[in-house]
Design an enzyme around this catalytic site. Structure first.
Site, PDB file in Angstrom:
ATOM      1  N   GLY A  60      85.019  24.103  -2.084  1.00  0.00           N
ATOM      2  CA  GLY A  60      86.143  23.964  -2.997  1.00  0.00           C
ATOM      3  C   GLY A  60      87.526  24.110  -2.432  1.00  0.00           C
ATOM      4  O   GLY A  60      88.508  23.938  -3.165  1.00  0.00           O
ATOM      5  N   CYS A  91      83.933  17.584   9.819  1.00  0.00           N
ATOM      6  CA  CYS A  91      84.288  18.730  10.652  1.00  0.00           C
ATOM      7  C   CYS A  91      83.447  18.662  11.923  1.00  0.00           C
ATOM      8  O   CYS A  91      82.769  19.613  12.300  1.00  0.00           O
ATOM      9  CB  CYS A  91      84.048  20.031   9.898  1.00  0.00           C
ATOM     10  SG  CYS A  91      84.735  21.454  10.761  1.00  0.00           S
ATOM     11  N   GLU A 142      79.515  17.805  -6.595  1.00  0.00           N
ATOM     12  CA  GLU A 142      78.802  18.699  -5.678  1.00  0.00           C
ATOM     13  C   GLU A 142      77.324  18.736  -6.070  1.00  0.00           C
ATOM     14  O   GLU A 142      76.991  18.875  -7.242  1.00  0.00           O
ATOM     15  CB  GLU A 142      79.409  20.100  -5.728  1.00  0.00           C
ATOM     16  CG  GLU A 142      78.659  21.149  -4.933  1.00  0.00           C
ATOM     17  CD  GLU A 142      78.429  20.760  -3.485  1.00  0.00           C
ATOM     18  OE1 GLU A 142      77.279  20.911  -3.020  1.00  0.00           O
ATOM     19  OE2 GLU A 142      79.378  20.302  -2.825  1.00  0.00           O
TER      20      GLU A 142
END
EC number: 2.1.1.-
Length: 451
Positions: free
Chosen positions: A270, A387, A291
């Protein structure tokens, strides 16, 4: 074991051993396990800092210490009892990676092994650690690491404590000249970074130094971020500057026509959703988060609901997103990935990920990106982020989606982040952030448009 012996065991070292066990046995995350263990043992202040460095540093440098221990033990490490090996790693980190006097590092580790395993195991630990203490870290690396000239990646795998396949993948992404600096940066714990959510908090009310690239961030010198009033109120949060820049890149991208419906397709836990919702609210837009997992969906709702801009959080599979074709103006797809760009803050990830995980994640990333392309309207903006700098998850995923979907094109995301230098990505117009260059996680960003 006598009561007297048990009293000699240092609580901080017991706590560090508990962290290692939870990470190893329960697949815990170091940063999440530590607070619970510290609370269980009633440790704070300097003791808490010591436990944090001891546990996280040991996990981070595991490959280095295992190479040293293997040279000091006359049997394979896999045949050493797990609790004993964990304690030996803790003792080795104190000897080679911390400023703990050798006699204290050895004696406290021996006491720990005697209390947790057996008196005989304590004698074994004493003999091993005395051998370890015979050299410093540089001396051991010269003895146990492969030769840097003939096997540079093998040397780095031991010297900088990364699995060999990770060294290979990161070297391919960053280049041979920079890979050593990148791996070294992975072994430096990051400072805590806060974000002021626009419209709800200002950066001026946060303690710390302003981040160089995000106009909403500060880095803390120390202290508990939960004690910052804006964080406690949900008006600010803990968020790496790289993650802030991902949200800003999408918000700063130009769109034509309507700009009301924003979507975060993989919104948990979040942080980016909260920042995007705050940015959307300033423009009269609203963000919908998607999600898959219930507990993470609740975290998204909690993070983003303290202010306007959140239309809702939908628990759903983002490969089958509950949106009509061409219905979203802005989409963030921060895709599940290996996380090899965040090894500074998740030291255990390097030991858990495998090349097999990479293959599975790439399949998922391609499916998610194809679904995001379906939902994106012409004239809108789709930001794909990971990432991880690994090319299979970045350039190759984007290239595959462009080949499969002729209506998509790659735009230049660098214009959305003009203040970030030396961040050219592997494809023209993409951005790649790096820990050793930018002080952020190694975030990859690609901006896609639908014709």
């Amino acid at each position: 074991m006598s009561g007297r012996g048990r009293q000699r065991v240092d609580p901080a070292r017991v706590a560090a051993l508990d962290v290692l066990r939870a990470v190893r046995v329960e697949d815990g995350y170091t940063n999440l396990v530590l607070p619970a263990v510290l609370a269980q043992h009633g440790l704070g202040g300097r003791d808490a800092a010591f436990v944090t460095e001891l546990a996280a540093g040991t996990i981070r440098r595991r490959a280095t210490y295992d190479a040293v221990l293997a040279a000091c033990i006359d049997r394979p490490l896999r045949k050493v009892e797990s609790a004993v090996l964990d304690a030996l790693r803790l003792g080795t980190h104190q000897l080679l990676g911390m400023r703990v006097p050798a006699h204290a590092a050895i004696s406290t580790t021996v006491d720990l092994v005697r209390a947790k395993v057996s008196h005989g195991a304590g004698g074994f630990a004493n003999a091993v650690l005395r051998k370890v203490s015979a050299r410093d870290l540089d001396g051991w690396l010269a003895a146990v690491a492969p030769d840097a000239g003939s096997d540079p990646h093998g040397h780095l795998a031991v010297a900088e404590s990364h699995p060999r396949w990770v060294v290979d993948a990161l070297a391919e992404a960053v280049g041979e000249d920079d890979v050593a600096a990148l791996l070294a940066a992975d072994n430096v714990p990051p400072r805590v970074t806060l974000v002021a959510r626009p419209g709800r908090a200002s950066r001026d009310e946060l303690p710390g130094a302003p981040t160089p690239y995000s106009p909403y961030g500060v880095t803390l010198d120390g202290g508990d971020p939960a004690g910052v009033p804006a964080v406690a109120d949900g008006r600010a949060g803990v968020q790496d500057e790289g993650s802030q820049l991902v949200a800003l890149a999408l918000a700063n991208a130009a769109v034509t026509g309507r700009d009301e419906r924003w979507v975060d397709l993989c919104a948990g836990p979040g942080g980016k959703a909260a920042l995007l919702a705050a940015l959307a609210a300033e423009r009269g837009a609203a963000l919908t988060g998607v999600e898959l997992h219930h507990h993470r969906a609740r975290l998204v709702a909690r993070a983003a609901a303290a202010g306007p801009g959140l239309a809702g959080v939908v628990q759903a599979d983002a490969t089958r997103a509950p949106f009509a074709d061409a219905s979203a103006d802005r989409i963030l797809l921060d895709a599940p990935c290996t996380g090899l760009g965040a090894l500074r803050r998740r030291p255990e990830a390097r030991w858990r990920r495998t090349p097999g995980d990479l293959a599975e994640l790439v399949t998922l990333q391609r499916a998610l990106l194809a679904e995001a392309a379906r939902v994106l309207r012409p004239g809108g903006a789709l930001l794909y982020a990971t990432c991880s700098p690994v090319l299979a998850e970045t350039a190759e995923v984007v290239t595959a989606i462009l080949d499969a979907h002729p209506q998509l094109r790659l735009d230049d995301v660098r214009g959305s982040l003009p203040a970030v230098p030396d961040a050219e990505g592997p494809l023209p117009g993409t951005v790649q952030l790096w820990p050793h260059r930018h002080g952020t996680d190694a975030m990859f960003l690609a901006l896609l448009r639908r014709e």
